[in-house]
Each structure stands twice: as C-alpha cells, then as structure tokens.
Design a protein around this motif. Structure first.
Motif, PDB file in Angstrom:
ATOM      1  N   PRO A  21       7.591   9.160 -10.044  1.00  9.36           N
ATOM      2  CA  PRO A  21       7.926   7.927  -9.335  1.00  9.36           C
ATOM      3  C   PRO A  21       7.381   7.854  -7.900  1.00  9.36           C
ATOM      4  O   PRO A  21       7.597   6.877  -7.201  1.00  9.36           O
ATOM      5  CB  PRO A  21       9.462   7.958  -9.299  1.00  9.36           C
ATOM      6  CG  PRO A  21       9.789   9.415  -9.252  1.00  9.36           C
ATOM      7  CD  PRO A  21       8.717  10.100 -10.097  1.00  9.36           C
ATOM      8  N   TYR A  22       6.675   8.907  -7.479  1.00 15.80           N
ATOM      9  CA  TYR A  22       6.248   9.008  -6.087  1.00 15.80           C
ATOM     10  C   TYR A  22       4.777   8.657  -5.917  1.00 15.80           C
ATOM     11  O   TYR A  22       3.923   9.222  -6.599  1.00 15.80           O
ATOM     12  CB  TYR A  22       6.492  10.424  -5.552  1.00 15.80           C
ATOM     13  CG  TYR A  22       7.900  10.897  -5.761  1.00 15.80           C
ATOM     14  CD1 TYR A  22       8.941  10.363  -5.012  1.00 15.80           C
ATOM     15  CD2 TYR A  22       8.192  11.854  -6.726  1.00 15.80           C
ATOM     16  CE1 TYR A  22      10.241  10.794  -5.207  1.00 15.80           C
ATOM     17  CE2 TYR A  22       9.489  12.280  -6.920  1.00 15.80           C
ATOM     18  CZ  TYR A  22      10.514  11.751  -6.166  1.00 15.80           C
ATOM     19  OH  TYR A  22      11.805  12.160  -6.375  1.00 15.80           O
ATOM     20  N   PRO A  23       4.457   7.775  -4.970  1.00 17.15           N
ATOM     21  CA  PRO A  23       3.050   7.473  -4.721  1.00 17.15           C
ATOM     22  C   PRO A  23       2.402   8.573  -3.895  1.00 17.15           C
ATOM     23  O   PRO A  23       3.065   9.269  -3.124  1.00 17.15           O
ATOM     24  CB  PRO A  23       3.112   6.172  -3.920  1.00 17.15           C
ATOM     25  CG  PRO A  23       4.402   6.274  -3.173  1.00 17.15           C
ATOM     26  CD  PRO A  23       5.345   7.003  -4.100  1.00 17.15           C
ATOM     27  N   THR A  24       1.113   8.728  -4.082  1.00 14.22           N
ATOM     28  CA  THR A  24       0.351   9.667  -3.275  1.00 14.22           C
ATOM     29  C   THR A  24      -1.034   9.085  -3.023  1.00 14.22           C
ATOM     30  O   THR A  24      -1.515   8.275  -3.811  1.00 14.22           O
ATOM     31  CB  THR A  24       0.251  11.057  -3.943  1.00 14.22           C
ATOM     32  OG1 THR A  24      -0.360  11.965  -3.036  1.00 14.22           O
ATOM     33  CG2 THR A  24      -0.499  11.006  -5.245  1.00 14.22           C
ATOM     34  N   LEU A  25      -1.622   9.474  -1.930  1.00 20.02           N
ATOM     35  CA  LEU A  25      -2.982   9.038  -1.620  1.00 20.02           C
ATOM     36  C   LEU A  25      -3.972  10.075  -2.111  1.00 20.02           C
ATOM     37  O   LEU A  25      -3.763  11.278  -1.932  1.00 20.02           O
ATOM     38  CB  LEU A  25      -3.170   8.876  -0.109  1.00 20.02           C
ATOM     39  CG  LEU A  25      -2.486   7.711   0.572  1.00 20.02           C
ATOM     40  CD1 LEU A  25      -2.761   7.762   2.072  1.00 20.02           C
ATOM     41  CD2 LEU A  25      -2.944   6.388  -0.002  1.00 20.02           C
TER      42      LEU A  25
END
Length: 138
Positions: free
Chosen positions: A51-55
């Motif tokens: 569920p976590y965004p990352t670049l």
C-alpha cells in the motif's frame, strides 16, 4: 583541517502519506500544523510497495506531483528517516515549486532497492483515499 558543514533547514518533497498534515505532525511531533506547498519533481515515477508509494528512477521528462515542506531541525530529518524505514533512502532532488519560480534543491525518499524489484508494482497513491481509510469521514 576539514570542518563539517553545519546542518541547515532543507526542503523535503513528499508524495505519499507525509503529504497529510496530520500524519506529518505526528511523525515530527510538531506543536502546530505544518505548512505544505504543492510541488513536483522530474525524473522519477511512483511504484507501489504493497500500500506504500515509492519513487524509482524514470525518464527525465516524467513528473511526480506532491508537496514540499521545509524541515527546520536535524532531529526532524532523523524522524522522517525512521518513519520511512530502511526500504527507502534519502536522495537529493530538484524540486519545482507549484507556485512557479526557480527549481530548488531538496531531498526526498526513494526506493532503496532496484527499480525493477519484484516486490514493486505499478500504481498510484491517492491522498484522499488514504485519509478516508485512516481517519474515516471526519
């Protein structure tokens, strides 16, 4: 003799849950609501780690929208790094303020592993949906 550069306030680019003033207040243990401003960065794209965004690195024309916040204390930088965990690393980036003007150097958190890591999937982060899931309709 080498003298370390003294710590200075720095702009941080956020693109996930830290765009939420309540979450940022909690993580930094602030006494007042932080001032976040719209901004973007180029050369990155968002992938999801569950569920976590990352670049992750992307072509130079790729744009990610988010918010910037000026971190005023070195201890706050340490709290941000702790919140982001070892899955992320801090990186210098060029930030484009939403109100226009010159690009500025700041920092953000990027995926610490390989951008082709199998645990990452395509996706986007929806701040309003995240707030609704976290806080309900209040």
């Amino acid at each position: 003799m080498y003298e370390p550069k003294p710590w200075e306030p720095v702009q941080y680019f956020f693109y996930g849950s830290l765009m939420d003033e309540r979450k940022l207040t909690e993580v930094l243990r602030l006494d007042s609501t932080p001032v976040l401003r719209p901004a973007s960065i180029v050369g990155y794209s968002i992938k999801m780690w569950g569920p976590y965004p990352t670049l992750v690195e992307a072509p130079p024309e790729n744009i990610v929208n988010g918010m910037i916040y000026e971190v005023q204390r070195e201890g706050h930088e340490r709290r941000l790094a702790y919140y982001e965990t070892d899955a992320y690393r801090c990186a210098v980036c060029r930030i484009i303020p939403g109100e226009g003007g010159e690009r500025i150097y700041g920092k953000t958190f990027v995926w610490a592993g390989d951008s082709d890591d199998k645990v990452l999937s395509p996706g986007t982060f929806d701040l309003e949906m995240w707030k609704k899931a976290r806080y309900g309709s209040r």
